[in-house]
Design a protein around this motif. Structure first.
Motif, PDB file in Angstrom:
ATOM      1  N   VAL A  92       0.863  -1.177   0.000  1.00  0.00           N
ATOM      2  CA  VAL A  92       0.000   0.000   0.000  1.00  0.00           C
ATOM      3  C   VAL A  92       0.900   1.227   0.000  1.00  0.00           C
ATOM      4  O   VAL A  92       1.800   1.361   0.840  1.00  0.00           O
ATOM      5  N   VAL A  93       0.656   2.135  -0.955  1.00  0.00           N
ATOM      6  CA  VAL A  93       1.464   3.343  -1.096  1.00  0.00           C
ATOM      7  C   VAL A  93       0.581   4.555  -0.823  1.00  0.00           C
ATOM      8  O   VAL A  93      -0.440   4.747  -1.484  1.00  0.00           O
ATOM      9  N   CYS A  94       0.982   5.338   0.159  1.00  0.00           N
ATOM     10  CA  CYS A  94       0.256   6.573   0.504  1.00  0.00           C
ATOM     11  C   CYS A  94       1.226   7.740   0.362  1.00  0.00           C
ATOM     12  O   CYS A  94       2.293   7.738   0.994  1.00  0.00           O
ATOM     13  N   GLU A 101      -6.160  11.433  -3.442  1.00  0.00           N
ATOM     14  CA  GLU A 101      -5.921  12.081  -2.155  1.00  0.00           C
ATOM     15  C   GLU A 101      -5.741  11.002  -1.085  1.00  0.00           C
ATOM     16  O   GLU A 101      -6.138   9.862  -1.272  1.00  0.00           O
ATOM     17  N   ILE A 102      -5.150  11.368   0.022  1.00  0.00           N
ATOM     18  CA  ILE A 102      -4.997  10.428   1.132  1.00  0.00           C
ATOM     19  C   ILE A 102      -6.275  10.433   1.957  1.00  0.00           C
ATOM     20  O   ILE A 102      -6.599  11.421   2.637  1.00  0.00           O
ATOM     21  N   MET A 103      -7.021   9.335   1.889  1.00  0.00           N
ATOM     22  CA  MET A 103      -8.286   9.195   2.590  1.00  0.00           C
ATOM     23  C   MET A 103      -8.290   7.871   3.355  1.00  0.00           C
ATOM     24  O   MET A 103      -7.677   6.883   2.928  1.00  0.00           O
ATOM     25  N   PRO A 104      -9.003   7.805   4.512  1.00  0.00           N
ATOM     26  CA  PRO A 104      -9.016   6.576   5.319  1.00  0.00           C
ATOM     27  C   PRO A 104      -9.616   5.372   4.595  1.00  0.00           C
ATOM     28  O   PRO A 104      -9.111   4.258   4.712  1.00  0.00           O
ATOM     29  N   GLY A 121      -1.354  10.193  -3.898  1.00  0.00           N
ATOM     30  CA  GLY A 121      -2.601   9.652  -3.365  1.00  0.00           C
ATOM     31  C   GLY A 121      -2.376   8.267  -2.789  1.00  0.00           C
ATOM     32  O   GLY A 121      -1.367   8.000  -2.130  1.00  0.00           O
ATOM     33  N   VAL A 122      -3.325   7.351  -3.053  1.00  0.00           N
ATOM     34  CA  VAL A 122      -3.255   5.992  -2.493  1.00  0.00           C
ATOM     35  C   VAL A 122      -3.211   4.989  -3.642  1.00  0.00           C
ATOM     36  O   VAL A 122      -4.032   5.039  -4.561  1.00  0.00           O
TER      37      VAL A 122
END
Length: 560
Positions: free
Chosen positions: A352-354, A382-385, A359-360
């Motif tokens: 997983v790349v954040c 975007e970085i989102m949960p 982004g993700v």
């Protein structure tokens, strides 16, 4: 266990195990083992005709295991097949073991060269990038008509393949030191693409140096020269130059890397790439049995960055856990994931790349032999949960479901078929081994009674019970074990191995020890021993190829 041919199915004798000596045993150690077995198996030691006939069989095997150094050299190189292979008539008995090994190495090198000429060693890499950002960042088009807003199909997330890349290469060995490689690349992104083909020739001067010339065609012809050289015991260098021919003229480039072995587990690299894009980088890698550390700094074009990476190796589970942090002029990235060995030749990994502004992303990679299949999936800009959670949990759930529901049953069935085939191929030989083991135990009885009485009198090492085979569970508090039907009683041969209240079994298969045979071919086997030492109860269980020394204080039980 992989069984690829009928030849691999054949069970071979292990003479070192039969003599219970290590492979590096001295001539004196082999002589002592031979004399010990001869005292039990020499036909003149037995009067009963039935026992004498059995003794002749076992004594002949003892003599076969105790060969002169000439045959030992062949056996060490080839095993029992070497002793039985035709063509070794060229090996004169007057030759020394060193000369025999040298001759074998020459024959092996000739075979390796013939095999190398037949091998192409194909390697490939397929990368398919998927854009799935519409799952978490849906595109809101206000121009849609009302009649389409409630349309189920039009409201489905748009998932598309954004790019693909294929590479393939094959080797054409010319000699043991010369190899040509032909490779090709094809890539496409957003409807446009390109490709190229490479032809290289590598010559190996020695294990310390090689050179390579490579021709490239596709996005402009190019020629490159590369080389490698070990400078000292701790330093080595590789580098080269490239000349790219373009309509604007020749564009030269240079690359050079100097590496230093810092210690047993650590290597440092200093690299420079010059040309259209120039960069300077330094890297330190520390790789141990359980951990791997990577620290890198790069300055130049297209980006400058700092990278810190850590990998935890869990060898028992054949699993690697990875985490990396990278920051530079492009932004910042945190990456974490795992790599799992799912078969002898296959590895599966996900990460997983954040990052900002990436982004993700979810990266899935399957490596099968020399083929690699990569699937980077862009989940969110975007970085989102939510995308982070699903990118972490979904691959784990899918892996567990597929592994338990599909892979494990198939592997279990495949293993059962291979084990059954091996049993069928060795059926007659296994029967012979069983008869031989029973005969050996019968011939051991006089020695067994003598050693047991001597050890009893001096309160030494007395074997109460010894069992060998497929043991299902470990020892219980009562000294009993749960076991399958695929076990044999080896109390007698184990007691006969005791000398001066000590027992040593070396790290080789125990199925070839005198009085043993393999009761569970293809299965994992163990040896379980209950013994007394100084009138104190002891108990131990070891794997088939695990060395064993008795007595040990750690084997003492609480049974009184």
């Amino acid at each position: 266990m992989d069984i690829d041919s009928d030849e691999e199915n054949v069970v071979e004798e292990d003479f070192y195990s039969f003599l219970n000596v290590p492979k590096e045993a001295t001539k004196e150690e082999i002589n002592n083992a031979y004399r010990r077995l001869s005292r039990m198996y020499h036909p003149d030691k037995h009067i009963d005709p039935a026992l004498k006939a059995k003794a002749e069989i076992m004594f002949n095997k003892t003599k076969r295991a105790y060969e002169d150094p000439h045959k030992r050299a062949i056996y060490d190189s080839l095993g029992t097949k070497g002793l039985e292979t035709e063509g070794w008539e060229i090996v004169q008995r007057t030759k020394t073991p060193a000369e025999i090994r040298a001759e074998y190495e020459q024959l092996a090198e000739e075979r390796a060269e013939r095999k190398k000429k037949q091998a192409t060693n194909p390697t490939g890499n397929i990368t398919i990038a998927v854009n799935a950002t519409d799952l978490f960042n849906p595109y809101d088009d206000e121009l849609y008509d009302d009649e389409f807003e409630n349309d189920f199909i039009s409201n489905m997330p748009n998932i598309e393949v954004s790019s693909m890349q294929f590479t393939q290469s094959v080797d054409f060995p010319l000699t043991q030191k010369d190899t040509c490689t032909l490779s090709g690349q094809l890539q496409t992104q957003n409807g446009t693409g390109g490709g190229g083909v490479n032809l290289s020739w590598r010559h190996i001067f020695s294990h310390k140096s090689w050179t390579e010339v490579e021709l490239t065609a596709g996005s402009g012809p190019a020629i490159s020269f590369k080389g490698f050289r070990t400078l000292t015991k701790r330093f080595f260098w590789n580098g080269g130059t490239i000349l790219q021919f373009t309509p604007e003229g020749i564009r030269p480039g240079i690359m050079s890397t100097l590496a230093m072995q810092i210690d047993k587990h650590s290597v440092g690299y200093v690299s420079y790439h010059g040309g259209i894009r120039s960069l300077f980088s330094t890297q330190i890698i520390r790789d141990t049995e359980n951990n791997r550390y990577n620290f890198s700094i790069q300055v130049g074009l297209p980006h400058s960055f700092v990278l810190v990476q850590y990998t935890r190796k869990m060898m028992n589970q054949e699993l690697k856990l990875k985490i990396a942090v990278k920051a530079g002029t492009f932004g910042g990235v945190v990456e974490y994931g795992a790599e799992k060995k799912i078969s002898k030749h296959s590895n599966l990994s996900f990460a997983v790349v954040c990052g900002v502004p990436a982004g993700v992303k979810l990266k899935i990679r399957l490596t099968r032999a020399s083929q690699t299949y990569s699937f980077p999936i862009h989940l969110c800009e975007e970085i989102m949960p939510a995308p982070i959670f699903y990118a972490t949990v979904v691959p784990l759930v899918v892996y567990i479901v597929v592994k338990k529901g599909l892979v494990e049953p198939l592997l279990k069935e495949e293993k059962s078929k291979k084990v059954e085939k091996q049993k069928q191929d060795n059926y007659n030989k296994l029967l012979e081994k069983r008869r031989e083991a029973m005969a050996a135990q019968e011939l051991m009885m006089a020695t067994y009674n003598r050693i047991r009485e001597e050890e009893n009198n001096k309160k030494g090492l007395v074997i109460i019970k010894a069992i060998y085979g497929r043991i299902v569970a470990g020892p219980s508090n009562q000294g009993d074990i749960e076991m399958s039907n695929e076990v044999i009683d080896v109390t007698v041969p184990i007691q006969c191995l005791v000398k001066d209240s000590k027992l040593v079994i070396h790290d080789r298969t125990k199925s070839e020890l005198p009085g043993f045979f393999d009761p569970a071919l293809g299965e994992e086997k163990m040896l379980h021993i209950i013994y007394n030492y100084h009138d104190q109860p002891h108990e131990v269980t070891v794997a088939d190829n695990e060395p064993l020394r008795l007595p040990k204080t750690s084997h003492r039980t609480n049974v009184t």
